[in-house]
Design an enzyme around this catalytic site. Structure first.
Site, PDB file in Angstrom:
ATOM      1  N   LYS A  72      -8.841 -12.980 -11.843  1.00 43.34           N
ATOM      2  CA  LYS A  72      -8.993 -11.533 -11.709  1.00 43.34           C
ATOM      3  C   LYS A  72     -10.443 -11.170 -11.402  1.00 43.34           C
ATOM      4  O   LYS A  72     -10.709 -10.310 -10.562  1.00 43.34           O
ATOM      5  CB  LYS A  72      -8.498 -10.815 -12.968  1.00 43.34           C
ATOM      6  CG  LYS A  72      -6.971 -10.799 -13.036  1.00 43.34           C
ATOM      7  CD  LYS A  72      -6.450 -10.188 -14.324  1.00 43.34           C
ATOM      8  CE  LYS A  72      -4.937 -10.255 -14.362  1.00 43.34           C
ATOM      9  NZ  LYS A  72      -4.393 -10.072 -15.706  1.00 43.34           N
ATOM     10  N   LYS A 125       2.365 -16.894  -4.080  1.00 43.28           N
ATOM     11  CA  LYS A 125       3.090 -16.319  -5.216  1.00 43.28           C
ATOM     12  C   LYS A 125       3.247 -14.807  -5.028  1.00 43.28           C
ATOM     13  O   LYS A 125       2.294 -14.119  -4.672  1.00 43.28           O
ATOM     14  CB  LYS A 125       2.289 -16.599  -6.492  1.00 43.28           C
ATOM     15  CG  LYS A 125       2.916 -16.019  -7.738  1.00 43.28           C
ATOM     16  CD  LYS A 125       1.924 -15.936  -8.885  1.00 43.28           C
ATOM     17  CE  LYS A 125       2.255 -14.704  -9.708  1.00 43.28           C
ATOM     18  NZ  LYS A 125       1.387 -14.427 -10.813  1.00 43.28           N
ATOM     19  N   LYS A 154       1.830  -8.158  -7.249  1.00 41.55           N
ATOM     20  CA  LYS A 154       1.423  -6.831  -6.765  1.00 41.55           C
ATOM     21  C   LYS A 154      -0.018  -6.854  -6.278  1.00 41.55           C
ATOM     22  O   LYS A 154      -0.380  -6.129  -5.365  1.00 41.55           O
ATOM     23  CB  LYS A 154       1.664  -5.741  -7.808  1.00 41.55           C
ATOM     24  CG  LYS A 154       1.032  -5.990  -9.136  1.00 41.55           C
ATOM     25  CD  LYS A 154       1.766  -5.254 -10.246  1.00 41.55           C
ATOM     26  CE  LYS A 154       1.499  -5.926 -11.576  1.00 41.55           C
ATOM     27  NZ  LYS A 154       2.556  -5.812 -12.542  1.00 41.55           N
TER      28      LYS A 154
HETATM   29  P1  AMP Z   1       3.146  -9.219 -14.477  1.00 42.10           P
HETATM   30  O1  AMP Z   1       3.588  -8.418 -13.307  1.00 42.10           O
HETATM   31  O2  AMP Z   1       1.966 -10.077 -14.179  1.00 42.10           O
HETATM   32  O3  AMP Z   1       3.058  -8.399 -15.736  1.00 42.10           O
HETATM   33  O4  AMP Z   1       4.326 -10.247 -14.725  1.00 42.10           O
HETATM   34  C1  AMP Z   1       5.447  -9.974 -15.491  1.00 42.10           C
HETATM   35  C2  AMP Z   1       6.311 -11.203 -15.636  1.00 42.10           C
HETATM   36  O5  AMP Z   1       6.849 -11.571 -14.360  1.00 42.10           O
HETATM   37  C3  AMP Z   1       5.568 -12.447 -16.163  1.00 42.10           C
HETATM   38  O6  AMP Z   1       6.412 -13.165 -17.038  1.00 42.10           O
HETATM   39  C4  AMP Z   1       5.291 -13.225 -14.922  1.00 42.10           C
HETATM   40  O7  AMP Z   1       5.198 -14.608 -15.185  1.00 42.10           O
HETATM   41  C5  AMP Z   1       6.523 -12.917 -14.067  1.00 42.10           C
HETATM   42  N1  AMP Z   1       6.189 -13.028 -12.637  1.00 42.10           N
HETATM   43  C6  AMP Z   1       5.360 -12.223 -11.928  1.00 42.10           C
HETATM   44  N2  AMP Z   1       5.287 -12.623 -10.642  1.00 42.10           N
HETATM   45  C7  AMP Z   1       6.086 -13.718 -10.533  1.00 42.10           C
HETATM   46  C8  AMP Z   1       6.444 -14.595  -9.453  1.00 42.10           C
HETATM   47  N3  AMP Z   1       5.975 -14.417  -8.215  1.00 42.10           N
HETATM   48  N4  AMP Z   1       7.301 -15.604  -9.712  1.00 42.10           N
HETATM   49  C9  AMP Z   1       7.796 -15.799 -10.953  1.00 42.10           C
HETATM   50  N5  AMP Z   1       7.502 -15.010 -12.012  1.00 42.10           N
HETATM   51  C10 AMP Z   1       6.670 -13.986 -11.812  1.00 42.10           C
END
Ligand code: AMP
Ligand code: TRP
Length: 327
Positions: free
Chosen positions: A114, A197, A200
């Site tokens: 980040k 990956k 957002k």
């Molecule tokens: P976040 O948007 O970073 O709060 O992610 C929320 C959840 O979604 C977490 O458990 C992440 O590991 C999962 N996640 C986010 N992006 C991905 C992705 N591209 N593939 C698999 N899991 C994801």
């Protein structure tokens, strides 16, 4: 009677939910609600590390609740609540921070990534994993379903819990329970439209509840190589095939793989096929979402009930922790 396993996970309301969130975390979390006592929360304290717009934070938090419910979270089985409705987690985070080595946090990928991408190196961002450890440990969680990118955070959580137990536990009596991550092998990393990956922060997402035109546009802009229509293509390196496998049956995926190898069809055709499947896959969720939106009090009721349950557990665990450390 044995206590049921306790399952816990959180998701940040820092943006609109995408299909990486869905397949990586939400779908496994929803499946697990049948297997024990599930607690799922919207990590609004965590979102403050990246979002400083109070109106957007409040709106996103409600939208995450709505989308999670629309995707199948059953509030009679799983508690859904806002992280900030259990403010004791910040107290526990403080206690945990007193045994957490700075050197351990310096190794966290998520912080380094980040900051490398331009985030300010705020103390809150640095101790993000400590607050996450508190989220998990305050509910005596057994299982934490997450995507692979969160694995290191769960390792840090286990490490911190072990340190608390060593420092404050008495013979044979642990203060905190060590959780296990639950990461689904086939969806550990869902790729975005550029093949990296899906995230957002990379601008490469396909949203779960995007409108039809936008979703089609996103799918049609999946990056491919320049293999001509007639030529055979390699299905093993294709983002299209990888995403298709999330929403199509085994036979359908095998058929697409064969058509890739055979040649004679262009990527555009395969993208159309992917779009159709994806759109159908989420159709029941879109319907459920519209129903929830018609019931004005539904989300508030669910969040209120969820917070009640979460507070009950957090209160007990905090009593134990305060006792153990001498507060
Ligand atoms: P976040 O948007 O970073 O709060 O992610 C929320 C959840 O979604 C977490 O458990 C992440 O590991 C999962 N996640 C986010 N992006 C991905 C992705 N591209 N593939 C698999 N899991 C994801
Ligand atoms: N850090 C997680 C993410 O970005 C969200 C989160 C906060 C979380 N606290 C948690 C996930 C506790 C699981 C358990 O995805």
């Amino acid at each position: 009677m044995k206590n049921p396993v306790r399952i816990l996970s959180g998701i940040q309301p820092s943006g609109i939910l995408h299909i990486g969130n869905y397949f990586g975390m939400m779908r496994p979390a929803i499946a697990l609600q049948e297997e024990g006592e599930a607690l799922y929360f919207i990590a609004d304290y965590h979102a403050l590390t990246s979002l400083r717009d109070p109106i957007a934070l409040r709106e996103n938090s409600r939208r995450v609740a709505l989308d999670f419910l629309a995707c199948g979270l059953n509030p009679d089985k799983a508690a859904l609540f806002l992280q900030s409705e259990v403010p004791q987690v910040t107290e526990l985070a403080w206690i945990l921070s007193t045994v957490t080595p700075v050197s351990r946090l310096e190794l966290a990928h998520s912080y380094k990534d980040k900051v490398a991408r331009g985030a300010a190196a705020a103390a809150g961002l640095f101790i993000y994993p400590v607050l996450m450890a508190a989220d998990i440990l305050i509910y005596d969680s057994d299982i934490v379903p997450v995507g692979k990118d969160q694995k290191q955070h769960i390792e840090i959580t286990r490490d911190i819990a072990a340190r608390i137990n060593e420092t404050f536990g008495s013979a044979g009596k642990a203060v905190l329970k060590l959780p296990e991550p639950r990461i689904q092998a086939q969806t550990e990393v869902v790729p975005g439209i550029d093949g990296q990956k899906m995230s957002k922060s990379y601008g490469n997402t396909i949203d779960i509840f995007g409108d039809e035109k936008e979703t089609r546009k996103r799918v049609m802009s999946i990056v491919t190589d320049s293999t001509p229509v007639e030529a055979p293509k390699n299905p093993d390196v294709s983002t299209i095939v990888q995403l298709y496998a999330l929403v199509a049956s085994k036979d359908e995926v095998e058929k697409m793989r064969e058509q890739f190898r055979k040649g004679g069809r262009g990527y555009g055709d395969f993208k159309k096929q992917l779009f159709e499947k994806l759109w159908d896959y989420f159709a029941p969720m879109r319907k459920r979402r519209d129903e929830i939106l018609r019931d004005k009090n539904y989300i508030n009721d669910v969040l209120g009930r969820g917070a009640g349950r979460a507070n009950g557990i957090a209160h007990e665990v905090m009593k134990r922790v305060r006792g153990a450390v001498g507060l």
